[in-house]
Design a protein around this motif. Structure first.
Motif, short mmCIF file in Angstrom:
data_model
loop_
_atom_site.label_atom_id
_atom_site.label_comp_id
_atom_site.label_asym_id
_atom_site.label_seq_id
_atom_site.Cartn_x
_atom_site.Cartn_y
_atom_site.Cartn_z
N MET A 1 12.14 6.28 7.23
CA MET A 1 12.69 7.62 7.30
C MET A 1 11.57 8.65 7.23
SD MET A 1 15.86 8.72 7.52
CE MET A 1 16.82 7.50 6.65
N GLU A 2 11.52 9.59 8.16
CA GLU A 2 10.47 10.59 8.18
C GLU A 2 10.94 11.94 7.67
OE1 GLU A 2 8.95 10.75 12.11
OE2 GLU A 2 7.92 8.81 11.98
N SER A 3 12.16 12.34 8.03
CA SER A 3 12.67 13.64 7.59
C SER A 3 14.16 13.71 7.84
CB SER A 3 11.96 14.78 8.32
OG SER A 3 12.18 14.68 9.71
N LEU A 30 24.68 15.74 8.90
CA LEU A 30 23.38 15.19 8.56
C LEU A 30 22.96 14.17 9.60
CD1 LEU A 30 21.02 14.52 6.52
CD2 LEU A 30 22.59 12.85 5.53
N ASN A 31 21.72 14.30 10.10
CA ASN A 31 21.16 13.22 10.90
C ASN A 31 19.70 13.02 10.52
OD1 ASN A 31 20.61 15.70 12.23
ND2 ASN A 31 20.10 14.61 14.10
N ALA A 32 19.30 11.77 10.53
CA ALA A 32 17.96 11.40 10.05
C ALA A 32 17.05 11.07 11.22
CB ALA A 32 18.05 10.21 9.11
N ARG A 33 15.76 11.34 11.05
CA ARG A 33 14.78 11.04 12.08
C ARG A 33 13.88 9.88 11.65
NH1 ARG A 33 10.59 15.60 13.76
NH2 ARG A 33 9.67 14.94 11.77
N THR A 34 13.69 8.93 12.51
CA THR A 34 12.76 7.82 12.28
C THR A 34 11.68 7.87 13.36
OG1 THR A 34 13.99 6.27 13.67
CG2 THR A 34 14.66 6.44 11.35
N ALA A 35 10.88 6.82 13.44
CA ALA A 35 9.81 6.80 14.42
C ALA A 35 10.32 6.80 15.85
CB ALA A 35 8.92 5.57 14.18
N VAL A 36 11.58 6.38 16.05
CA VAL A 36 12.13 6.31 17.41
C VAL A 36 12.94 7.55 17.77
CG1 VAL A 36 12.17 3.80 17.40
CG2 VAL A 36 14.17 5.06 16.60
N GLY A 37 13.04 8.50 16.84
CA GLY A 37 13.74 9.74 17.15
C GLY A 37 14.90 10.02 16.21
N TRP A 38 15.71 11.03 16.58
CA TRP A 38 16.84 11.44 15.74
C TRP A 38 18.02 10.49 15.91
CZ3 TRP A 38 16.33 14.78 11.97
CH2 TRP A 38 15.29 15.72 12.03
N GLY A 39 18.66 10.17 14.79
CA GLY A 39 19.83 9.30 14.82
C GLY A 39 21.11 10.08 15.02
N GLU A 40 22.22 9.37 14.98
CA GLU A 40 23.53 9.97 15.20
C GLU A 40 23.93 10.85 14.01
OE1 GLU A 40 28.15 8.49 16.01
OE2 GLU A 40 26.48 7.06 15.96
#
Length: 239
Positions: A1-3, A30-40
């Motif tokens: 998790m990045e932000s 709320l949606n979370a961002r990982t190394a592959v981008g923003w989630g649902e």
């Protein structure tokens, strides 16, 4: 998790301002961002019936007023802890005469559901608690049972958990030895049901929605030589 990225509004569709109301529904996304981008995006609705004064959030300057300050500095991979109110930090050892074993503590004549405050001692509102859960991945909490001839978790005579404490979480679900795998006994001095001792239980909830603890039921008391008390530990949410 990045932000994390959060969008919010009132059902009235005014996105930046709250005013004094008797009842209002808040919508949090709320949606979370990982190394592959923003989630649902995940959405939660929270209804508050408490009368509230005017306050607002300025996107350029952060939070105003104390109502939401517990969240202003909460970041991904951080930790935010809530503390039980003083009356639950040390419930004294007692025989609890007139109370029935297996009854929820909140139903005792002098009992009540557990409540929590921030580090500044200000009580946590249900809106704040639900918002904090949205921002968190896991939660941890401890519960210490003080006993006199009373078991809290394991009973060594039968090597069973027939006297194990039961708990209710903030999501309304009951947590027991049988259905909750993330409760562990860090120390279980009450298992012999002999003399005055203590048992320390730790909750390592894999989902943040379960905690904090809101209630407990004790089954092993009522005899003339039995007493119990307890301490509710702080609950810590982790991003």
């Amino acid at each position: 998790m990045e932000s994390y990225q959060i969008s919010y509004c009132l059902d009235s569709r005014d996105p930046l301002r709250w005013t004094t109301v008797e009842e209002q529904t808040y919508v949090f996304r709320l949606n979370a961002r990982t190394a592959v981008g923003w989630g649902e995006e995940q959405e939660a609705r929270v209804v508050t019936t408490e009368r509230r004064g005017e306050y607002w959030i300025d996107p350029n300057q952060g939070c105003h007023r104390d109502s939401f300050k517990v969240f202003c500095n909460f970041t991904a991979q951080g930790e935010t802890c809530l503390h039980p109110d003083k009356k639950f930090q040390s419930v004294k050892l007692a025989a609890w005469k007139g109370e029935k074993p297996g009854t929820w503590y909140s139903q005792f004549r002098k009992g009540k559901q557990f409540s929590y405050s921030g580090t500044d001692g200000v009580p946590i509102h249900i809106v704040q608690l639900n918002f904090l859960k949205l921002l968190s991945a896991t939660a941890t909490q401890s519960f210490t049972y003080h006993c006199l001839n009373s078991a809290a978790w394991l009973h060594t005579a039968t090597y069973g958990h027939e006297h194990a404490l039961r708990f209710r979480g903030s999501d309304g679900e009951e947590m027991t030895h049988e259905n909750t795998h993330y409760i562990s006994a860090l120390y279980d001095g009450c298992q012999t049901r002999s003399g005055q001792e203590r048992t320390v239980l730790e909750f390592q909830a894999p989902l943040s929605t379960t905690l904090p603890l809101m209630d407990v039921t004790v089954s092993d008391f009522g005899n003339g030589n039995q007493k119990f008390g307890f301490q509710v530990g702080p609950v810590c949410f982790n991003g």
